[in-house]
Design a protein around this motif. Structure first.
Motif, PDB file in Angstrom:
ATOM      1  N   PHE A  66       0.802  -1.226   0.000  1.00  0.00           N
ATOM      2  CA  PHE A  66       0.000   0.000   0.000  1.00  0.00           C
ATOM      3  C   PHE A  66       0.840   1.285   0.000  1.00  0.00           C
ATOM      4  O   PHE A  66       0.278   2.376   0.033  1.00  0.00           O
ATOM      5  N   GLU A  67       2.153   1.155  -0.042  1.00  0.00           N
ATOM      6  CA  GLU A  67       3.105   2.271  -0.044  1.00  0.00           C
ATOM      7  C   GLU A  67       3.228   2.927   1.327  1.00  0.00           C
ATOM      8  O   GLU A  67       4.318   3.078   1.852  1.00  0.00           O
ATOM      9  N   ASN A  68       2.090   3.329   1.905  1.00  0.00           N
ATOM     10  CA  ASN A  68       2.129   3.958   3.224  1.00  0.00           C
ATOM     11  C   ASN A  68       0.713   3.958   3.808  1.00  0.00           C
ATOM     12  O   ASN A  68      -0.212   3.421   3.201  1.00  0.00           O
ATOM     13  N   LYS A  69       0.581   4.571   4.963  1.00  0.00           N
ATOM     14  CA  LYS A  69      -0.714   4.621   5.641  1.00  0.00           C
ATOM     15  C   LYS A  69      -1.762   5.320   4.770  1.00  0.00           C
ATOM     16  O   LYS A  69      -2.909   4.876   4.678  1.00  0.00           O
ATOM     17  N   GLU A  70      -1.361   6.410   4.120  1.00  0.00           N
ATOM     18  CA  GLU A  70      -2.311   7.141   3.284  1.00  0.00           C
ATOM     19  C   GLU A  70      -2.729   6.338   2.054  1.00  0.00           C
ATOM     20  O   GLU A  70      -3.868   6.424   1.603  1.00  0.00           O
ATOM     21  N   GLY A  71      -1.807   5.550   1.527  1.00  0.00           N
ATOM     22  CA  GLY A  71      -2.158   4.692   0.397  1.00  0.00           C
ATOM     23  C   GLY A  71      -3.221   3.679   0.785  1.00  0.00           C
ATOM     24  O   GLY A  71      -4.162   3.413   0.028  1.00  0.00           O
ATOM     25  N   LEU A  72      -3.084   3.120   1.979  1.00  0.00           N
ATOM     26  CA  LEU A  72      -4.082   2.180   2.496  1.00  0.00           C
ATOM     27  C   LEU A  72      -5.412   2.894   2.718  1.00  0.00           C
ATOM     28  O   LEU A  72      -6.471   2.384   2.337  1.00  0.00           O
ATOM     29  N   PHE A  73      -5.361   4.078   3.308  1.00  0.00           N
ATOM     30  CA  PHE A  73      -6.566   4.853   3.569  1.00  0.00           C
ATOM     31  C   PHE A  73      -7.288   5.192   2.260  1.00  0.00           C
ATOM     32  O   PHE A  73      -8.519   5.104   2.174  1.00  0.00           O
ATOM     33  N   THR A  74      -6.532   5.559   1.252  1.00  0.00           N
ATOM     34  CA  THR A  74      -7.121   5.885  -0.048  1.00  0.00           C
ATOM     35  C   THR A  74      -7.834   4.684  -0.648  1.00  0.00           C
ATOM     36  O   THR A  74      -8.940   4.807  -1.199  1.00  0.00           O
ATOM     37  N   ARG A  75      -7.219   3.513  -0.521  1.00  0.00           N
ATOM     38  CA  ARG A  75      -7.863   2.288  -1.009  1.00  0.00           C
ATOM     39  C   ARG A  75      -9.170   2.044  -0.268  1.00  0.00           C
ATOM     40  O   ARG A  75     -10.177   1.637  -0.852  1.00  0.00           O
ATOM     41  N   VAL A  76      -9.151   2.256   1.039  1.00  0.00           N
ATOM     42  CA  VAL A  76     -10.349   2.069   1.866  1.00  0.00           C
ATOM     43  C   VAL A  76     -11.459   2.996   1.403  1.00  0.00           C
ATOM     44  O   VAL A  76     -12.604   2.577   1.209  1.00  0.00           O
ATOM     45  N   ILE A  77     -11.145   4.279   1.218  1.00  0.00           N
ATOM     46  CA  ILE A  77     -12.142   5.266   0.815  1.00  0.00           C
ATOM     47  C   ILE A  77     -12.699   4.936  -0.570  1.00  0.00           C
ATOM     48  O   ILE A  77     -13.918   5.025  -0.803  1.00  0.00           O
ATOM     49  N   ASN A  78     -11.837   4.550  -1.485  1.00  0.00           N
ATOM     50  CA  ASN A  78     -12.295   4.203  -2.839  1.00  0.00           C
ATOM     51  C   ASN A  78     -13.274   3.035  -2.812  1.00  0.00           C
ATOM     52  O   ASN A  78     -14.313   3.064  -3.489  1.00  0.00           O
ATOM     53  N   GLN A  79     -12.945   2.009  -2.035  1.00  0.00           N
ATOM     54  CA  GLN A  79     -13.843   0.851  -1.966  1.00  0.00           C
ATOM     55  C   GLN A  79     -15.152   1.218  -1.286  1.00  0.00           C
ATOM     56  O   GLN A  79     -16.227   0.808  -1.733  1.00  0.00           O
ATOM     57  N   TYR A  80     -15.070   1.985  -0.213  1.00  0.00           N
ATOM     58  CA  TYR A  80     -16.263   2.391   0.523  1.00  0.00           C
ATOM     59  C   TYR A  80     -17.222   3.169  -0.382  1.00  0.00           C
ATOM     60  O   TYR A  80     -18.430   2.914  -0.404  1.00  0.00           O
ATOM     61  N   ALA A  81     -16.680   4.118  -1.134  1.00  0.00           N
ATOM     62  CA  ALA A  81     -17.512   4.949  -2.008  1.00  0.00           C
ATOM     63  C   ALA A  81     -18.122   4.116  -3.129  1.00  0.00           C
ATOM     64  O   ALA A  81     -19.302   4.286  -3.470  1.00  0.00           O
ATOM     65  N   GLU A  82     -17.346   3.218  -3.690  1.00  0.00           N
ATOM     66  CA  GLU A  82     -17.870   2.384  -4.781  1.00  0.00           C
ATOM     67  C   GLU A  82     -18.970   1.461  -4.286  1.00  0.00           C
ATOM     68  O   GLU A  82     -19.967   1.224  -4.978  1.00  0.00           O
ATOM     69  N   HIS A  83     -18.808   0.960  -3.081  1.00  0.00           N
ATOM     70  CA  HIS A  83     -19.844   0.100  -2.494  1.00  0.00           C
ATOM     71  C   HIS A  83     -21.154   0.881  -2.331  1.00  0.00           C
ATOM     72  O   HIS A  83     -22.232   0.378  -2.673  1.00  0.00           O
ATOM     73  N   GLY A  84     -21.053   2.112  -1.841  1.00  0.00           N
ATOM     74  CA  GLY A  84     -22.253   2.933  -1.681  1.00  0.00           C
ATOM     75  C   GLY A  84     -22.906   3.248  -3.007  1.00  0.00           C
ATOM     76  O   GLY A  84     -24.138   3.176  -3.149  1.00  0.00           O
ATOM     77  N   ARG A  85     -22.091   3.611  -4.006  1.00  0.00           N
ATOM     78  CA  ARG A  85     -22.650   3.924  -5.328  1.00  0.00           C
ATOM     79  C   ARG A  85     -23.327   2.703  -5.938  1.00  0.00           C
ATOM     80  O   ARG A  85     -24.410   2.806  -6.527  1.00  0.00           O
ATOM     81  N   ALA A  86     -22.715   1.529  -5.794  1.00  0.00           N
ATOM     82  CA  ALA A  86     -23.284   0.298  -6.347  1.00  0.00           C
ATOM     83  C   ALA A  86     -24.607  -0.051  -5.667  1.00  0.00           C
ATOM     84  O   ALA A  86     -25.559  -0.505  -6.323  1.00  0.00           O
ATOM     85  N   ARG A  87     -24.683   0.152  -4.361  1.00  0.00           N
ATOM     86  CA  ARG A  87     -25.934  -0.115  -3.643  1.00  0.00           C
ATOM     87  C   ARG A  87     -27.041   0.817  -4.118  1.00  0.00           C
ATOM     88  O   ARG A  87     -28.193   0.401  -4.281  1.00  0.00           O
ATOM     89  N   LEU A  88     -26.694   2.082  -4.360  1.00  0.00           N
ATOM     90  CA  LEU A  88     -27.701   3.029  -4.836  1.00  0.00           C
ATOM     91  C   LEU A  88     -28.114   2.717  -6.272  1.00  0.00           C
ATOM     92  O   LEU A  88     -29.280   2.896  -6.633  1.00  0.00           O
ATOM     93  N   GLN A  89     -27.190   2.242  -7.071  1.00  0.00           N
ATOM     94  CA  GLN A  89     -27.556   1.828  -8.427  1.00  0.00           C
ATOM     95  C   GLN A  89     -28.556   0.678  -8.372  1.00  0.00           C
ATOM     96  O   GLN A  89     -29.523   0.641  -9.142  1.00  0.00           O
ATOM     97  N   ALA A  90     -28.338  -0.257  -7.456  1.00  0.00           N
ATOM     98  CA  ALA A  90     -29.273  -1.373  -7.293  1.00  0.00           C
ATOM     99  C   ALA A  90     -30.650  -0.861  -6.862  1.00  0.00           C
ATOM    100  O   ALA A  90     -31.677  -1.377  -7.303  1.00  0.00           O
ATOM    101  N   VAL A  91     -30.670   0.170  -6.017  1.00  0.00           N
ATOM    102  CA  VAL A  91     -31.938   0.782  -5.608  1.00  0.00           C
ATOM    103  C   VAL A  91     -32.644   1.353  -6.833  1.00  0.00           C
ATOM    104  O   VAL A  91     -33.852   1.162  -7.029  1.00  0.00           O
ATOM    105  N   SER A  92     -31.907   2.056  -7.673  1.00  0.00           N
ATOM    106  CA  SER A  92     -32.501   2.693  -8.852  1.00  0.00           C
ATOM    107  C   SER A  92     -33.047   1.678  -9.846  1.00  0.00           C
ATOM    108  O   SER A  92     -33.975   1.975 -10.601  1.00  0.00           O
ATOM    109  N   GLU A  93     -32.485   0.478  -9.847  1.00  0.00           N
ATOM    110  CA  GLU A  93     -32.901  -0.559 -10.793  1.00  0.00           C
ATOM    111  C   GLU A  93     -33.966  -1.484 -10.213  1.00  0.00           C
ATOM    112  O   GLU A  93     -34.478  -2.366 -10.909  1.00  0.00           O
ATOM    113  N   HIS A  94     -34.317  -1.258  -8.955  1.00  0.00           N
ATOM    114  CA  HIS A  94     -35.312  -2.102  -8.284  1.00  0.00           C
ATOM    115  C   HIS A  94     -36.692  -1.845  -8.864  1.00  0.00           C
ATOM    116  O   HIS A  94     -37.010  -0.745  -9.333  1.00  0.00           O
ATOM    117  N   GLN A  95     -37.537  -2.885  -8.837  1.00  0.00           N
ATOM    118  CA  GLN A  95     -38.894  -2.759  -9.353  1.00  0.00           C
ATOM    119  C   GLN A  95     -39.688  -1.700  -8.595  1.00  0.00           C
ATOM    120  O   GLN A  95     -40.521  -1.006  -9.170  1.00  0.00           O
TER     121      GLN A  95
END
Length: 200
Positions: free
Chosen positions: A44-73
């Motif tokens: 991860f290079e350093n602590k901030e590199g790890l933190f950045t990976r965490v934030i990227n995954q967290y945000a993508e998870h939220g966006r994907a969940r909302l996309q699923a909401v938008s596609e729900h019947q």
């Protein structure tokens, strides 16, 4: 034990969620990830590199969940479920009720450029997800919302952030009541954007 990157990111997410970027020291990270310092830096290079990976995954998870909401019947029903699940998590981990992106904004000035950009991109990703939900609710066959979709998406995101902050200390009953009120307001009248000032 064989290295599992997803498990490492998940453990780091929980750590940063609980302690914040500044509060999580390298010893905490080593214990949470069960990794030696050299291995952490190599991956991860350093602590901030790890933190950045965490934030990227967290945000993508939220966006994907909302996309699923938008596609729900029934997107409005799915949106309520999304709010309840995100805002009223397990009481023994109440710190997870607050949005990790918003928690990280409190430390924004102490972060490097990569981490700052990850947080800003994450907020944009959530807005995009809420925008998809609003678009679905505005379009046939639902036709539940009339108004500027970007404005409404921003409002919905702000309500989400506010509820998640409130839920750290408020009762689940109160939060559920506010979620129901929010959904009623979402379907209500929306004023025109940039209305002219009154002549009075």
């Amino acid at each position: 034990m064989k290295y599992n990157e997803q498990r490492a990111i998940d453990s780091a997410t929980d750590l940063f969620w609980k302690k914040g970027f500044q509060g999580a020291g390298m010893r905490d990270i080593q214990q949470a990830l069960d990794m030696r310092p050299g291995s952490i830096y190599a991956r991860f290079e350093n602590k901030e590199g790890l933190f950045t990976r965490v934030i990227n995954q967290y945000a993508e998870h939220g966006r994907a969940r909302l996309q699923a909401v938008s596609e729900h019947q029934e997107p409005l029903v799915a949106l309520r479920t999304f709010f309840v699940e995100e805002v009223t998590g397990a009481s023994e981990k109440r710190y997870k009720r607050q949005c990790l992106l918003v928690k990280s904004l409190a430390e924004f000035d102490n972060l490097g450029e990569a981490a700052k950009q990850a947080i800003l991109n994450g907020m944009d990703a959530l807005h995009e997800g809420f925008g998809q939900v609003v678009a679905a609710l505005s379009a046939p066959p639902h036709n539940m919302i009339k108004g500027d979709e970007s404005l409404i998406a921003h409002w919905l995101q702000e309500q989400f952030v506010g509820l998640r902050t409130l839920a750290v200390y408020a009762s689940d009953a109160r939060i559920n009541l506010l979620i129901d009120k929010l959904l009623l307001d979402l379907k209500g009248h929306w004023p025109a954007l940039n209305r002219p000032a009154s002549d009075e």
